[in-house]
Write a protein that holds these residues in place. Structure first.
Motif, PDB file in Angstrom:
ATOM      1  N   TYR A 124     -47.300 117.659  17.892  1.00 29.36           N
ATOM      2  CA  TYR A 124     -48.333 116.765  17.388  1.00 29.36           C
ATOM      3  C   TYR A 124     -49.350 117.560  16.560  1.00 29.36           C
ATOM      4  CZ  TYR A 124     -47.690 112.107  19.438  1.00 29.36           C
ATOM      5  OH  TYR A 124     -47.249 110.849  19.719  1.00 29.36           O
ATOM      6  N   PRO A 125     -50.098 116.858  15.701  1.00 30.16           N
ATOM      7  CA  PRO A 125     -51.195 117.546  15.014  1.00 30.16           C
ATOM      8  C   PRO A 125     -52.178 118.149  16.014  1.00 30.16           C
ATOM      9  CG  PRO A 125     -50.785 115.392  14.025  1.00 30.16           C
ATOM     10  CD  PRO A 125     -49.953 115.457  15.265  1.00 30.16           C
ATOM     11  N   SER A 126     -52.694 119.305  15.682  1.00 27.58           N
ATOM     12  CA  SER A 126     -53.678 120.029  16.509  1.00 27.58           C
ATOM     13  C   SER A 126     -53.099 120.475  17.848  1.00 27.58           C
ATOM     14  CB  SER A 126     -54.932 119.172  16.748  1.00 27.58           C
ATOM     15  OG  SER A 126     -55.583 118.894  15.530  1.00 27.58           O
ATOM     16  N   ALA A 127     -51.765 120.639  17.908  1.00 29.43           N
ATOM     17  CA  ALA A 127     -51.154 121.156  19.140  1.00 29.43           C
ATOM     18  C   ALA A 127     -51.265 122.664  19.231  1.00 29.43           C
ATOM     19  CB  ALA A 127     -49.689 120.733  19.220  1.00 29.43           C
ATOM     20  N   GLY A 128     -51.684 123.315  18.158  1.00 27.10           N
ATOM     21  CA  GLY A 128     -51.838 124.762  18.181  1.00 27.10           C
ATOM     22  C   GLY A 128     -50.736 125.502  17.473  1.00 27.10           C
ATOM     23  N   LYS A 129     -49.984 124.826  16.602  1.00 27.88           N
ATOM     24  CA  LYS A 129     -48.878 125.496  15.915  1.00 27.88           C
ATOM     25  C   LYS A 129     -49.388 126.564  14.955  1.00 27.88           C
ATOM     26  CE  LYS A 129     -47.300 121.652  14.221  1.00 27.88           C
ATOM     27  NZ  LYS A 129     -48.362 120.800  14.803  1.00 27.88           N
ATOM     28  N   SER A 130     -50.417 126.237  14.188  1.00 29.74           N
ATOM     29  CA  SER A 130     -50.958 127.221  13.247  1.00 29.74           C
ATOM     30  C   SER A 130     -51.539 128.421  13.986  1.00 29.74           C
ATOM     31  CB  SER A 130     -52.031 126.569  12.367  1.00 29.74           C
ATOM     32  OG  SER A 130     -51.480 125.521  11.591  1.00 29.74           O
ATOM     33  N   SER A 131     -52.205 128.182  15.106  1.00 33.91           N
ATOM     34  CA  SER A 131     -52.746 129.285  15.900  1.00 33.91           C
ATOM     35  C   SER A 131     -51.631 130.154  16.457  1.00 33.91           C
ATOM     36  CB  SER A 131     -53.607 128.738  17.038  1.00 33.91           C
ATOM     37  OG  SER A 131     -54.684 127.971  16.542  1.00 33.91           O
ATOM     38  N   LEU A 132     -50.520 129.529  16.844  1.00 28.52           N
ATOM     39  CA  LEU A 132     -49.395 130.273  17.405  1.00 28.52           C
ATOM     40  C   LEU A 132     -48.757 131.174  16.357  1.00 28.52           C
ATOM     41  CD1 LEU A 132     -47.433 130.909  19.668  1.00 28.52           C
ATOM     42  CD2 LEU A 132     -46.148 128.832  19.080  1.00 28.52           C
ATOM     43  N   ILE A 133     -48.540 130.646  15.136  1.00 29.24           N
ATOM     44  CA  ILE A 133     -47.908 131.482  14.105  1.00 29.24           C
ATOM     45  C   ILE A 133     -48.854 132.594  13.671  1.00 29.24           C
ATOM     46  CG2 ILE A 133     -48.645 130.138  12.077  1.00 29.24           C
ATOM     47  CD1 ILE A 133     -45.894 130.573  10.896  1.00 29.24           C
ATOM     48  N   ALA A 134     -50.171 132.341  13.719  1.00 23.32           N
ATOM     49  CA  ALA A 134     -51.134 133.388  13.384  1.00 23.32           C
ATOM     50  C   ALA A 134     -51.155 134.471  14.449  1.00 23.32           C
ATOM     51  CB  ALA A 134     -52.520 132.775  13.213  1.00 23.32           C
ATOM     52  N   ALA A 135     -50.940 134.073  15.708  1.00 21.32           N
ATOM     53  CA  ALA A 135     -50.964 135.046  16.810  1.00 21.32           C
ATOM     54  C   ALA A 135     -49.694 135.878  16.860  1.00 21.32           C
ATOM     55  CB  ALA A 135     -51.168 134.318  18.137  1.00 21.32           C
ATOM     56  N   MET A 136     -48.563 135.314  16.433  1.00 22.46           N
ATOM     57  CA  MET A 136     -47.279 136.014  16.542  1.00 22.46           C
ATOM     58  C   MET A 136     -46.899 136.773  15.283  1.00 22.46           C
ATOM     59  SD  MET A 136     -44.943 133.248  18.648  1.00 22.46           S
ATOM     60  CE  MET A 136     -43.645 134.453  18.915  1.00 22.46           C
ATOM     61  N   SER A 137     -47.552 136.490  14.159  1.00 21.18           N
ATOM     62  CA  SER A 137     -47.189 137.139  12.902  1.00 21.18           C
ATOM     63  C   SER A 137     -48.445 137.483  12.124  1.00 21.18           C
ATOM     64  CB  SER A 137     -46.291 136.211  12.068  1.00 21.18           C
ATOM     65  OG  SER A 137     -47.034 135.100  11.589  1.00 21.18           O
ATOM     66  N   ALA A 138     -48.244 137.953  10.887  1.00 28.13           N
ATOM     67  CA  ALA A 138     -49.369 138.307  10.027  1.00 28.13           C
ATOM     68  C   ALA A 138     -49.807 137.143   9.146  1.00 28.13           C
ATOM     69  CB  ALA A 138     -48.997 139.500   9.150  1.00 28.13           C
TER      70      ALA A 138
END
Length: 501
Positions: free
Chosen positions: A167-181
């Motif tokens: 869902y929107p705002s589930a934290g996907k962008s935060s997850l990709i930022a935390a796992m990659s550059a």
């Protein structure tokens, strides 16, 4: 302001071929040294190139009309026209090229792949190339043909190993930022992500790419929200990671119901033929935001039910990075398995077989068409249509040359078999084409004797008399005077007249 475009229509116009040249070489004491007209240059092609340095189709959204360079005209002294420069359009890797009917022409999944999207027109031959033993000095040349023009659709489908769905705002962008550059835009409102973000994840010796794409809502497979824009970018991913928000404050939402909605949208999306349906691909579940106490309690509560459904579940926090290492190794394992399956499938692919044209394929066909004004006979085929386009119909000799070519191709025999008679209406090409009344007994201008060998009556000659011509004229005058005196003498002897002093 538009910053990302993943589907555009481009209008292409390949270059037109240059016309051939009609020229007669002239030298001292040799006014007819032979034809020396050069050929026109070919029009420029338009090529689509998969470029890993390009990430969006925005450039084509701003400038959808693209044209290649035309070929140069031929000139005398055997000079050929310049070829039009090739136009290369760089697109992101993963771009699908479709025609106006929606049929896929090519899928550019590998960097460096080139696709000839629009072929340039052919340059016309000059009269030097058209000369033969029967046609010493052709008074015509062939025209250049038009390059291909039309509309193509470019559709970008992100190429990544793992897709983050949720869902929107589930934290996907935060997850990709935390796992990659990767540095995607992160905010606390829905639909923060408006375009896919790619991140490269390194886990021990394993490296794979993760795509963070726009969020899903119910009805996404029917186009609601950013649904289709999202699902298009999931097609190529070999594994899915469901990111479930355990700290949502929206009423009526919980991780289990969110997962059910997402599964329904994934199941409703039709993938292209030959691809694995989305729900049949390897899937993991990440229960996000467990750094919030209530979210951790909810994650512990729903985890057994998710595992009962067959999912591997990971409790993670993009803030504290808890659980991200274990999740990374699990994703790397799925990606390696998918790559092994893909490699095995590539080895087992059938070989491409090229089949030559059939021996009895004449290269054209005659189609009788009825109408209110009688039957017309339409000639369809690449060669006759191209020949007609190359013909200058204001030049009788060029029209005769066209008649020669059509006859040698066997079109006259095919018209007779189709029922055509003298005076029948014949159309060459689709649509309006070129219409003429068929006369099977017409001969070409190439068979008309244009003068003595080595001469051409179409070329203006020097009218000054030669010494031989002057001597001949003098002798003819002297002979005429002698004959007149002899005739007078005969008349005098016959008594028709007498001399008087």
């Amino acid at each position: 302001m538009v910053t990302f475009v993943d589907q555009v229509q481009v209008h292409l116009q390949a270059g037109r071929g240059g016309n051939g040249c009609v020229s007669i070489r002239r030298e001292k004491f040799k006014p007819l040294a032979g034809p020396d007209g050069g050929a026109g240059g070919h029009g420029g092609d338009i090529v689509i190139l998969a470029d890993p340095q390009v990430t969006t189709l925005l450039e084509f959204h701003r400038r959808p009309h693209r044209s290649a360079e035309n070929g140069g005209y031929g000139a005398g002294d055997y000079r050929a026209g310049t070829h039009g420069a090739e136009l290369v359009l760089s697109v992101p890797v993963g771009t699908v090229v479709k025609d106006a009917a929606g049929e896929t022409l090519i899928d550019l999944t590998e960097a460096g792949t080139r696709f000839l999207a629009a072929k340039g027109g052919l340059g016309g031959l000059g009269n030097h190339a058209l000369a033969s033993s029967k046609r010493k000095a052709p008074g015509f040349a062939l025209l250049g043909t038009e390059g291909w023009s039309g509309t193509l659709t470019l559709e970008l489908k992100t190429i990544a190993d793992v897709a983050l769905v949720g869902y929107p705002s589930a934290g996907k962008s935060s997850l990709i930022a935390a796992m990659s550059a990767a540095k995607p835009k992160i905010a606390d409102y829905p639909f923060t992500t408006l375009h896919p973000n790619l991140g490269v994840v390194q886990v021990a010796d394993h490296r794979f790419t993760v795509a963070d794409v726009p969020g899903l809502i119910e009805g996404a497979s029917e186009g609601k929200g950013l649904g289709l824009d999202f699902l298009r970018h999931v097609e190529r991913c070999s594994a899915l990671l469901h990111v479930l928000d355990c700290a949502t404050l929206e009423p009526g939402r919980d991780p289990l119901s969110d997962l059910e909605v997402i599964r329904g949208e994934l199941a409703a999306y039709p993938v292209p033929d030959g691809q694995t349906p989305l729900l049949e691909r390897p899937q993991l579940v990440a229960l996000n935001k467990i750094d919030v106490p209530e979210a951790r309690e909810l994650a512990d509560f729903v985890r057994p039910e998710l595992e009962a459904q067959g999912y591997r579940v990971f409790e993670i926090s993009t803030v504290s990075h808890e659980g991200l290492r274990e999740l990374g190794f699990a994703l790397a394992e799925l990606v390696e398995q998918a790559r092994a399956r893909e490699l095995a499938a590539t080895v087992d692919q059938p070989r491409i077989v090229l089949q030559p044209r059939a021996v009895d394929d004449s290269g054209f066909r005659v189609v009788p068409e009825g109408g209110s004004y009688g039957t017309l006979y339409r000639v369809l085929g690449a060669k006759p249509e191209r020949w007609v386009e190359q013909t200058d119909f204001t030049n009788d000799e060029a029209v005769g040359y066209l008649a020669d070519r059509l006859q040698k191709l066997g079109i006259e025999d095919a018209l007779v078999k189709a029922g055509a008679t003298a005076g029948s209406t014949v159309v060459i090409g689709p649509g309006s084409g070129v219409v003429f009344d068929w006369e099977p007994t017409v001969t070409s201008a190439a068979e008309v004797q244009m003068g003595a060998r080595g001469t051409d009556l179409r070329v203006e000659q020097n009218e000054r008399r030669t010494n031989k011509e002057r001597r001949s004229e003098y002798h003819e005058r002297m002979d005429a005077k002698a004959e007149a005196r002899a005739e007078l003498e005969r008349e005098r002897k016959a008594g028709l007249w007498e001399e008087r002093s």
